[in-house]
Write a protein that holds these residues in place. Structure first.
Motif, short mmCIF file in Angstrom:
data_model
loop_
_atom_site.label_atom_id
_atom_site.label_comp_id
_atom_site.label_asym_id
_atom_site.label_seq_id
_atom_site.Cartn_x
_atom_site.Cartn_y
_atom_site.Cartn_z
N GLU A 293 7.94 33.81 1.58
CA GLU A 293 9.05 34.52 0.67
C GLU A 293 9.85 35.21 1.82
O GLU A 293 11.03 35.55 1.57
CB GLU A 293 8.86 35.10 -0.51
CG GLU A 293 8.44 34.15 -1.83
CD GLU A 293 7.60 34.66 -2.63
OE1 GLU A 293 7.68 36.12 -2.79
OE2 GLU A 293 7.50 33.96 -3.55
N LEU A 294 9.21 36.18 2.50
CA LEU A 294 9.56 37.01 3.37
C LEU A 294 10.32 36.59 4.67
O LEU A 294 10.98 37.15 5.46
CB LEU A 294 8.56 38.19 3.68
CG LEU A 294 8.19 39.16 2.75
CD1 LEU A 294 6.90 39.66 3.08
CD2 LEU A 294 9.12 39.92 2.32
N GLY A 295 9.90 35.29 5.01
CA GLY A 295 10.21 34.54 6.39
C GLY A 295 9.69 35.07 7.45
O GLY A 295 10.02 35.22 8.59
N TRP A 296 8.18 35.62 7.17
CA TRP A 296 7.43 36.18 8.36
C TRP A 296 6.38 35.15 8.82
O TRP A 296 5.93 34.40 7.81
CB TRP A 296 6.73 37.38 7.92
CG TRP A 296 7.60 38.72 7.36
CD1 TRP A 296 8.99 38.65 7.75
CD2 TRP A 296 7.51 40.08 7.13
NE1 TRP A 296 9.42 39.88 7.23
CE2 TRP A 296 8.73 40.57 6.86
CE3 TRP A 296 6.28 40.56 6.57
CZ2 TRP A 296 8.65 41.87 6.35
CZ3 TRP A 296 6.34 41.80 6.04
CH2 TRP A 296 7.68 42.59 5.93
N SER A 297 6.07 35.23 9.86
CA SER A 297 5.10 34.25 10.52
C SER A 297 3.66 34.80 10.05
O SER A 297 3.27 35.85 9.81
CB SER A 297 5.04 34.57 12.06
OG SER A 297 4.05 33.76 12.62
N ALA A 298 2.79 33.59 9.86
CA ALA A 298 1.42 33.70 9.30
C ALA A 298 0.54 33.90 10.53
O ALA A 298 -0.47 33.67 10.64
CB ALA A 298 1.22 32.60 8.36
N LYS A 299 1.34 33.71 11.94
CA LYS A 299 0.12 33.39 12.96
C LYS A 299 -0.78 34.44 13.21
O LYS A 299 -1.69 34.46 13.60
CB LYS A 299 1.08 33.44 14.27
CG LYS A 299 0.40 32.75 15.43
CD LYS A 299 1.34 32.52 16.59
CE LYS A 299 0.43 31.89 17.61
NZ LYS A 299 -0.74 32.36 17.96
N GLY A 300 -0.41 35.67 12.64
CA GLY A 300 -1.21 36.96 12.96
C GLY A 300 -2.69 36.72 11.93
O GLY A 300 -3.59 37.24 12.31
N LEU A 301 -2.24 36.19 10.66
CA LEU A 301 -3.38 35.78 9.82
C LEU A 301 -4.41 34.78 10.40
O LEU A 301 -5.77 35.01 10.47
CB LEU A 301 -2.84 35.34 8.75
CG LEU A 301 -3.85 34.94 7.34
CD1 LEU A 301 -4.62 36.41 7.10
CD2 LEU A 301 -3.19 34.62 6.02
N GLN A 302 -3.83 33.66 11.13
CA GLN A 302 -4.35 32.63 11.90
C GLN A 302 -5.38 33.41 12.76
O GLN A 302 -6.69 33.29 13.16
CB GLN A 302 -3.63 31.69 12.36
CG GLN A 302 -4.29 30.57 12.80
CD GLN A 302 -3.44 29.65 13.85
OE1 GLN A 302 -2.51 30.21 14.53
NE2 GLN A 302 -3.74 28.17 13.57
N ASP A 303 -4.76 34.15 13.67
CA ASP A 303 -5.38 34.83 14.96
C ASP A 303 -6.77 35.78 14.21
O ASP A 303 -7.57 35.64 14.77
CB ASP A 303 -4.36 35.66 15.55
CG ASP A 303 -3.59 34.89 16.38
OD1 ASP A 303 -3.72 33.68 16.67
OD2 ASP A 303 -2.45 35.49 16.99
N GLU B 243 3.15 23.96 10.27
CA GLU B 243 4.04 23.24 9.49
C GLU B 243 5.36 24.40 9.24
O GLU B 243 6.55 23.98 9.18
CB GLU B 243 3.74 22.65 8.40
CG GLU B 243 2.79 21.59 8.49
CD GLU B 243 2.25 21.12 7.11
OE1 GLU B 243 2.34 21.45 6.02
OE2 GLU B 243 1.42 20.16 7.31
N SER B 244 5.07 25.66 9.35
CA SER B 244 6.09 26.57 8.83
C SER B 244 7.23 26.93 10.05
O SER B 244 6.88 27.01 11.16
CB SER B 244 5.42 27.91 8.62
OG SER B 244 6.17 29.10 8.43
N PRO B 245 8.46 26.96 9.48
CA PRO B 245 9.39 27.23 10.39
C PRO B 245 9.41 28.62 11.09
O PRO B 245 10.25 28.89 12.04
CB PRO B 245 10.74 26.85 9.55
CG PRO B 245 10.39 27.11 8.35
CD PRO B 245 8.86 26.55 8.22
N ASP B 246 8.56 29.45 10.14
CA ASP B 246 8.60 30.94 10.60
C ASP B 246 7.63 31.39 11.67
O ASP B 246 7.52 32.48 12.10
CB ASP B 246 8.35 31.60 9.33
CG ASP B 246 9.51 31.61 8.33
OD1 ASP B 246 10.54 31.57 8.63
OD2 ASP B 246 9.09 31.43 7.24
N THR B 247 6.81 30.39 11.91
CA THR B 247 5.68 30.79 12.97
C THR B 247 5.96 31.41 14.18
O THR B 247 5.22 32.57 14.54
CB THR B 247 5.08 29.42 13.34
OG1 THR B 247 4.42 28.76 12.23
CG2 THR B 247 3.94 29.78 14.36
N ASN B 248 7.07 31.05 14.98
CA ASN B 248 7.46 31.89 16.15
C ASN B 248 8.34 32.95 15.99
O ASN B 248 8.94 33.29 17.03
CB ASN B 248 7.92 30.88 17.15
CG ASN B 248 6.85 29.91 17.56
OD1 ASN B 248 5.76 30.23 17.77
ND2 ASN B 248 7.10 28.55 17.57
#
Length: 224
Positions: A16-26, A65-70
């Protein structure tokens, strides 16, 4: 199940915020390395927040799959994170090493903050105060620069000015219990008359949130 629900909620809010989830993955990858250790050596966080393969797969699939990842997070996040790291290093590492890392020609708030703390820990109060007075002039609405200024003033023997700095910080962030506790200590050691009933009331209020804070209990004992 609770952890999986929390992960799904996190991904929903990030989307909803358009923020990356990569930090959560890391972060989950860091935890997964802990699983290779014996239970006695694992971080206590992992023991209370079990990491299943399904959790990792859910996050990894979303990140792919997320467009916000990068995308970058808001700039203020990086600035605050840099300050957090600078403060931890400045308090945990030898002052000389901190001053070598955060050189005098680095004008960033994080570097100035680190240098001020390093000088403070090395008992070089005038150098620390000069930096903190500059920071609090440039950032008058930052309660943590004012908190550090109050601490240096207190430990260098200027208790009246320390109380003023703490009061300014609490005007900006009135529910900062640790700043409030530091102000109480300064009041009690100022040599001036204080309203002990008010301080008892304030300490009990702090202890509702800081039950394990031995310093708060110590101050309450001193008042009594």
């Amino acid at each position: 199940g609770q952890e999986a629900s929390a992960d799904q909620a996190a991904l929903k809010y990030l989307k909803e915020l358009g923020w990356s989830a990569k930090g959560l993955q890391d972060f989950l990858k860091l935890l997964s390395k802990q699983e290779l250790m014996s239970a006695s050596r694992q971080d206590s966080y992992l023991l209370t927040h079990p990491l299943s393969s399904e959790r990792v797969q859910l996050i990894s699939r979303y990140v792919k799959e997320s467009p916000d990842t990068n995308k970058r997070l808001p700039d203020s996040f990086y600035e605050k994170f840099d300050r957090m790291i600078a403060k931890v290093k400045a308090y945990m590492e030898p002052p000389m090493g901190v001053l070598m890392k955060y050189k005098a020609n680095d004008p960033s708030p994080a570097a100035q903050y680190a240098r001020a703390i390093a000088y403070y820990r090395d008992k070089k109060f005038p150098q620390s105060l000069a930096i903190l007075q500059d920071l609090t002039t440039k950032y008058p609405q930052d309660p943590y620069f004012l908190e550090q200024l109050g601490q240096v003033l207190f430990d260098s023997g200027n208790i009246p000015q320390a109380i003023i700095a703490y009061n300014r910080a609490l005007t900006i962030k009135p529910n900062a219990h640790l700043i409030h506790l530091a102000r109480i200590q300064a009041e009690m050691e100022s040599g001036q008359p204080v309203d002990l009933g008010r301080i008892v009331h304030e300490l009990h209020k702090i202890l509702r949130f800081e039950r394990e804070n031995s310093f708060a209990w110590h101050n309450l004992a001193m008042v009594y």
